[in-house]
Motif scaffolding. Sequence first.
Motif, PDB file in Angstrom:
ATOM      1  N   THR A  11      -9.196   0.066  -8.742  1.00  9.47           N
ATOM      2  CA  THR A  11      -9.118   0.942  -7.405  1.00  9.47           C
ATOM      3  C   THR A  11     -10.745   1.188  -7.323  1.00  9.47           C
ATOM      4  OG1 THR A  11      -6.982   1.742  -7.404  1.00  9.47           O
ATOM      5  CG2 THR A  11      -8.571   2.851  -6.265  1.00  9.47           C
ATOM      6  N   PRO A  46      -4.927  -0.140  -3.264  1.00 12.96           N
ATOM      7  CA  PRO A  46      -5.191   1.241  -2.866  1.00 12.96           C
ATOM      8  C   PRO A  46      -6.840   1.489  -2.741  1.00 12.96           C
ATOM      9  CG  PRO A  46      -3.673   1.000  -4.721  1.00 12.96           C
ATOM     10  CD  PRO A  46      -3.929  -0.054  -4.494  1.00 12.96           C
ATOM     11  N   LYS A  49      -7.469   0.434   0.836  1.00 11.14           N
ATOM     12  CA  LYS A  49      -6.943   1.774   1.828  1.00 11.14           C
ATOM     13  C   LYS A  49      -8.059   2.706   1.676  1.00 11.14           C
ATOM     14  CE  LYS A  49      -2.985   4.476   3.139  1.00 11.14           C
ATOM     15  NZ  LYS A  49      -4.001   5.603   3.634  1.00 11.14           N
TER      16      LYS A  49
END
Length: 217
Positions: A11, A46, A49
């Motif tokens: 991430t 993620p 996002k």
Amino acid sequence: MTDSEIFSKLTNAIVTQNIAGSAQLAQEALDAGIPPLDIITKGLSPGMKIIGDKFEAAEIFLPQIMMSGKAMSSAMEILTPELEKNKKEGEETGLAITFVAEGDIHDIGHRLVTTMLGANGFDIFDLGVDVLNETVVEEAAKHKGEKVLLVGSALMTTSMLGQKDLMDRLREENLRDSVKCMFGGAPVSGKWIDEIGADATAENAAEAAKVALNIMK
């Protein structure tokens, strides 16, 4: 390193636009026995996002989102062959015509969804970014009578509005009943899908594949 630590590093690599690091971590995750789908949904997505949220809040701009996209792509180059190994053979899933709406060049989610659909048995025809609605309608008409799924994405509210126009055009050309329509992107909601008369949306690429398979049954 635990799985959760690997996901966290993945991430972070996306958020910090670490192109080489994303690929290296994706390989490390595979070597650790983590399924490629989990690497995408729990590690890479993620990060994207977060980047999408930052872009919407004007905390970052196009150069950063493009660099994060490159980091995502570098990881997907490692993961895509593994996804292909699990591709469902012999299933007539259908043709997915994928595209990013006119006026929009943000193709990170689009590319990821396209990859996931291909890995789940769909034949793919990728129209790319900044695609005119008339182009989508023309392609749908060429494949009338086949199992066709239109998959459009839009990161901006302005480009999302074109999805309503596309649905109207499909109805005008008597093509609506011959295709399934799924739209995604940050501003797209279930309420919007109902309002324009489309079939489905999804929160992320992995869910998009599941939803697509379901609506094509």
